[in-house]
Enzyme design. Sequence first.
Site, short mmCIF file in Angstrom:
data_model
loop_
_atom_site.label_atom_id
_atom_site.label_comp_id
_atom_site.label_asym_id
_atom_site.label_seq_id
_atom_site.Cartn_x
_atom_site.Cartn_y
_atom_site.Cartn_z
N GLU A 175 -2.79 -0.91 3.86
CA GLU A 175 -1.92 -1.61 4.81
C GLU A 175 -0.46 -1.55 4.36
O GLU A 175 0.43 -1.48 5.18
CB GLU A 175 -2.39 -3.06 4.96
CG GLU A 175 -1.96 -3.67 6.27
CD GLU A 175 -2.25 -5.16 6.35
OE1 GLU A 175 -2.84 -5.73 5.43
OE2 GLU A 175 -1.84 -5.75 7.36
N ARG A 234 -9.26 -6.73 -7.30
CA ARG A 234 -9.80 -8.03 -6.90
C ARG A 234 -11.28 -7.96 -6.56
O ARG A 234 -11.99 -8.96 -6.64
CB ARG A 234 -8.99 -8.59 -5.74
CG ARG A 234 -7.62 -9.08 -6.17
CD ARG A 234 -6.77 -9.44 -4.97
NE ARG A 234 -5.98 -8.32 -4.51
CZ ARG A 234 -5.53 -8.20 -3.27
NH1 ARG A 234 -5.82 -9.09 -2.36
NH2 ARG A 234 -4.79 -7.16 -2.93
#
Length: 171
Positions: A95, A58
Site C-alpha cells: 500500500e 508483524r
Amino acid sequence: MNFDQHIAKVPAFPKPGITFYDISPILEDPAVARQAVNTLSELAARYQPDVIIGLDARGFLFSLPVALALDIGTIMVRKAGKLPGQVIERSYALEYGEATLAIQTERDLHGKRVVIIDDLLATGGTVSAAQALIEQVGATVVASLFVVELTGLNGRARLSGDVHALQQYEF
Ligand SMILES: O=P(O)(O)OC[C@H]1O[C@H](OP(=O)(O)OP(=O)(O)O)[C@H](O)[C@@H]1O
Ligand SMILES: Nc1ncnc2[nH]cnc12
C-alpha cells in the site's frame, strides 16, 4: 470478540493519504492478544496444515503462538537480506511502498500444506508474493489468516486458498 476498539487508526502514516491500522493495543492486553491467537489457531486447525508460515515482521507475533497451539512448526518469510544461506526472492508493491521477500530453500516445504499468517491484508501484494515463493518450493497454500483486512483494496482477490480476517475495515 470485536477487536475494533483494540486497533488504533493513525491518519497520514507512513504517508499522507494512508490510514495506518496499528495492532499494538491488541498486543498490549494479554486477554485480547490471547483471544486473537486462539481464534487464529481455531481457524488454522480447520485446514490441518503441516506448517505455519509467518510474514516479516508483524506476522511473526502471531505465527509462532498459532504454530505452537497446533503443535506444528513455523517457517519465516522475511524481507530480503535477513535470511542466511540459499534463498529465493520475490519483489512486490504494497500500500505504501515496495519490498522484496525471501524464503530459505533448505526449509522443508516440498509437498506440505501451508497456512500463512500476517497481521494485515491490504493490497495483497505481500501475501501474493509469499504465496508465489511457497508454491515455487513445492508447497500448497490452503489458507491465509489475518488480524485485519482492508476490504476496499480487494487483496483477497489476489490470493489462492481460503482467506479469513478477525476484523475488517473498508479502508
Ligand atoms: O497487503 P499489502 O498491501 O501487501 O500490505 C500488508 C503488509 O504491509 C505490512 O507490512 P510491512 O511491509 O509494512 O512490514 P512490517 O510488518 O515489517 O511492518 C503488513 O504487516 C503486511 O505484511
Ligand atoms: N493501512 C495499513 N495499516 C497497517 N499496515 C499496513 N500494511 C499495508 N497497509 C497498511
